[in-house]
Design a protein around this motif. Sequence first.
Motif, PDB file in Angstrom:
ATOM      1  N   LEU A  69       1.639 -10.273 -14.469  1.00  0.00           N
ATOM      2  CA  LEU A  69       0.339  -9.612 -14.047  1.00  0.00           C
ATOM      3  C   LEU A  69      -0.240  -8.835 -12.650  1.00  0.00           C
ATOM      4  O   LEU A  69      -1.829  -9.003 -12.626  1.00  0.00           O
ATOM      5  N   HIS A  70       0.206  -7.487 -12.300  1.00  0.00           N
ATOM      6  CA  HIS A  70      -0.028  -7.332 -10.559  1.00  0.00           C
ATOM      7  C   HIS A  70      -2.103  -6.760 -11.093  1.00  0.00           C
ATOM      8  O   HIS A  70      -1.607  -5.692 -12.114  1.00  0.00           O
ATOM      9  N   ASP A  71      -2.306  -6.608  -9.990  1.00  0.00           N
ATOM     10  CA  ASP A  71      -3.410  -5.600  -9.887  1.00  0.00           C
ATOM     11  C   ASP A  71      -2.631  -4.230  -8.932  1.00  0.00           C
ATOM     12  O   ASP A  71      -2.195  -4.189  -7.718  1.00  0.00           O
ATOM     13  N   ARG A  72      -3.161  -3.270  -9.651  1.00  0.00           N
ATOM     14  CA  ARG A  72      -2.131  -1.690  -8.666  1.00  0.00           C
ATOM     15  C   ARG A  72      -4.484  -1.258  -8.965  1.00  0.00           C
ATOM     16  O   ARG A  72      -4.750  -0.896 -10.069  1.00  0.00           O
ATOM     17  N   PHE A  73      -4.942  -0.396  -8.461  1.00  0.00           N
ATOM     18  CA  PHE A  73      -5.910   0.457  -7.893  1.00  0.00           C
ATOM     19  C   PHE A  73      -5.477   1.571  -6.887  1.00  0.00           C
ATOM     20  O   PHE A  73      -4.923   1.502  -6.631  1.00  0.00           O
ATOM     21  N   LEU A  74      -5.413   2.400  -8.078  1.00  0.00           N
ATOM     22  CA  LEU A  74      -5.089   4.515  -7.489  1.00  0.00           C
ATOM     23  C   LEU A  74      -6.287   5.036  -6.783  1.00  0.00           C
ATOM     24  O   LEU A  74      -7.263   5.062  -7.854  1.00  0.00           O
ATOM     25  N   PHE A  75      -6.663   5.463  -5.320  1.00  0.00           N
ATOM     26  CA  PHE A  75      -7.783   6.424  -5.613  1.00  0.00           C
ATOM     27  C   PHE A  75      -6.779   7.287  -4.864  1.00  0.00           C
ATOM     28  O   PHE A  75      -5.682   7.923  -4.431  1.00  0.00           O
ATOM     29  N   SER A  76      -7.413   8.235  -5.596  1.00  0.00           N
ATOM     30  CA  SER A  76      -7.140   9.997  -5.674  1.00  0.00           C
ATOM     31  C   SER A  76      -8.417  10.676  -5.514  1.00  0.00           C
ATOM     32  O   SER A  76      -9.676  10.736  -5.421  1.00  0.00           O
ATOM     33  N   GLN A  77      -7.907  11.281  -4.218  1.00  0.00           N
ATOM     34  CA  GLN A  77      -8.753  12.804  -3.735  1.00  0.00           C
ATOM     35  C   GLN A  77     -10.021  13.145  -4.403  1.00  0.00           C
ATOM     36  O   GLN A  77      -9.074  13.663  -5.560  1.00  0.00           O
ATOM     37  N   SER A  78     -10.953  13.454  -4.895  1.00  0.00           N
ATOM     38  CA  SER A  78     -11.354  14.013  -6.203  1.00  0.00           C
ATOM     39  C   SER A  78     -11.220  15.861  -5.822  1.00  0.00           C
ATOM     40  O   SER A  78     -11.206  16.395  -4.437  1.00  0.00           O
ATOM     41  N   VAL A 112       0.779  -1.024   0.394  1.00  0.00           N
ATOM     42  CA  VAL A 112      -0.178  -0.205  -0.354  1.00  0.00           C
ATOM     43  C   VAL A 112       0.913   1.047   0.032  1.00  0.00           C
ATOM     44  O   VAL A 112       1.960   1.052   0.862  1.00  0.00           O
ATOM     45  N   HIS A 113       1.298   2.394  -1.189  1.00  0.00           N
ATOM     46  CA  HIS A 113       0.922   3.261  -1.118  1.00  0.00           C
ATOM     47  C   HIS A 113       0.175   5.068  -0.791  1.00  0.00           C
ATOM     48  O   HIS A 113      -0.546   4.564  -1.467  1.00  0.00           O
ATOM     49  N   VAL A 114       1.057   5.252  -0.389  1.00  0.00           N
ATOM     50  CA  VAL A 114       0.120   6.646   0.406  1.00  0.00           C
ATOM     51  C   VAL A 114       0.634   7.794   0.467  1.00  0.00           C
ATOM     52  O   VAL A 114       1.726   8.564   0.814  1.00  0.00           O
ATOM     53  N   THR A 115       0.153   9.124  -0.737  1.00  0.00           N
ATOM     54  CA  THR A 115       0.667  10.084  -0.712  1.00  0.00           C
ATOM     55  C   THR A 115      -0.487  10.735   0.314  1.00  0.00           C
ATOM     56  O   THR A 115      -1.525  10.938   0.656  1.00  0.00           O
ATOM     57  N   GLY A 116       0.264  11.914   1.011  1.00  0.00           N
ATOM     58  CA  GLY A 116      -0.632  13.296   1.727  1.00  0.00           C
ATOM     59  C   GLY A 116      -0.003  14.270   2.674  1.00  0.00           C
ATOM     60  O   GLY A 116       1.366  14.715   1.826  1.00  0.00           O
ATOM     61  N   ASN A 152     -13.624  17.004  -1.675  1.00  0.00           N
ATOM     62  CA  ASN A 152     -12.454  16.159  -0.955  1.00  0.00           C
ATOM     63  C   ASN A 152     -12.992  15.149   0.089  1.00  0.00           C
ATOM     64  O   ASN A 152     -12.033  14.025   0.159  1.00  0.00           O
ATOM     65  N   SER A 153     -14.805  15.310   0.181  1.00  0.00           N
ATOM     66  CA  SER A 153     -15.231  14.079   0.687  1.00  0.00           C
ATOM     67  C   SER A 153     -15.195  12.739  -0.286  1.00  0.00           C
ATOM     68  O   SER A 153     -15.533  12.047   0.725  1.00  0.00           O
ATOM     69  N   SER A 154     -15.146  12.883  -1.603  1.00  0.00           N
ATOM     70  CA  SER A 154     -15.216  11.803  -2.648  1.00  0.00           C
ATOM     71  C   SER A 154     -13.623  11.407  -3.290  1.00  0.00           C
ATOM     72  O   SER A 154     -12.697  11.953  -2.950  1.00  0.00           O
ATOM     73  N   TRP A 155     -13.677   9.696  -3.587  1.00  0.00           N
ATOM     74  CA  TRP A 155     -12.913   9.389  -4.358  1.00  0.00           C
ATOM     75  C   TRP A 155     -13.124   9.213  -5.617  1.00  0.00           C
ATOM     76  O   TRP A 155     -14.182   8.308  -6.071  1.00  0.00           O
ATOM     77  N   VAL A 162      -4.179   7.346  -2.368  1.00  0.00           N
ATOM     78  CA  VAL A 162      -3.476   5.821  -1.386  1.00  0.00           C
ATOM     79  C   VAL A 162      -3.258   4.883  -2.696  1.00  0.00           C
ATOM     80  O   VAL A 162      -4.683   4.140  -3.437  1.00  0.00           O
ATOM     81  N   GLU A 163      -2.759   3.885  -2.958  1.00  0.00           N
ATOM     82  CA  GLU A 163      -2.528   3.142  -3.811  1.00  0.00           C
ATOM     83  C   GLU A 163      -2.525   1.507  -3.061  1.00  0.00           C
ATOM     84  O   GLU A 163      -1.948   0.838  -2.000  1.00  0.00           O
TER      85      GLU A 163
END
Length: 214
Positions: free
Chosen positions: A191-200, A105-109, A204-207, A181-182
């Motif tokens: 063939l890894h699975d990667r999903f990236l959640f980015s703040q809209s 899990v990779h986080v930026t903030g 700011n409350s949705s992704w 958050v990835e």
Amino acid sequence: MDLSDIRREYTRGGLRRNDLPTSPVPLFRKWLDQAIDAKLTDPTAMTVATVDKEGQPFQRIVLLKHFDDDGFIFYTNLGSRKALHLADNAKISLHFPWHGIERQVHVTGIAEKLSAFEVMKYFSSRPKESQIAAWASKQSSRLTARQALEGKYMELKQKFSQGEVPVPTFWGGYRVKLTSVEFWQGGEHRLHDRFLFSQSEDDNSSWDIERLAP
């Protein structure tokens, strides 16, 4: 052995779009619980990356102490290198390497200092030996020898032998407000699975959620 020959297959399962919640924290909670249940060594350990004034990145391992929808929390000496970096550039990156279950899990903030009350509440919950160690170590400063550190610790242990250990003024913590958050799940044949959640950007409350190529 040639390092390029070291490889293995990832076979523990995949991650699909239908498996994802609408925000990253519930999935992180589920994955962390599974990392703990799998008895991984130090499942709360995360790489914390900061950048100095010259743009030089630095990384170190820190323990996650709390998380919720408001952010991820860790504690440190406020005179440490990471804290000095964050005073100039509050952007931060966290990385959880859960190799045993083939996940990352990779986080930026953005790192924000915790309140004095939050710091006091956590500090008072620590073992007394850890409280004293916080006083003894001027984190990231140069030491002439280990004996100097041990001598300081023993001196403070005697000083605080009776009663509570107060919170040092130079000790505190940070809440990392999430911007992305990835989630990475190992897959067969790389063939890894990667999903990236980015703040809209609009809310700011949705992704926003995107699948990334491995």
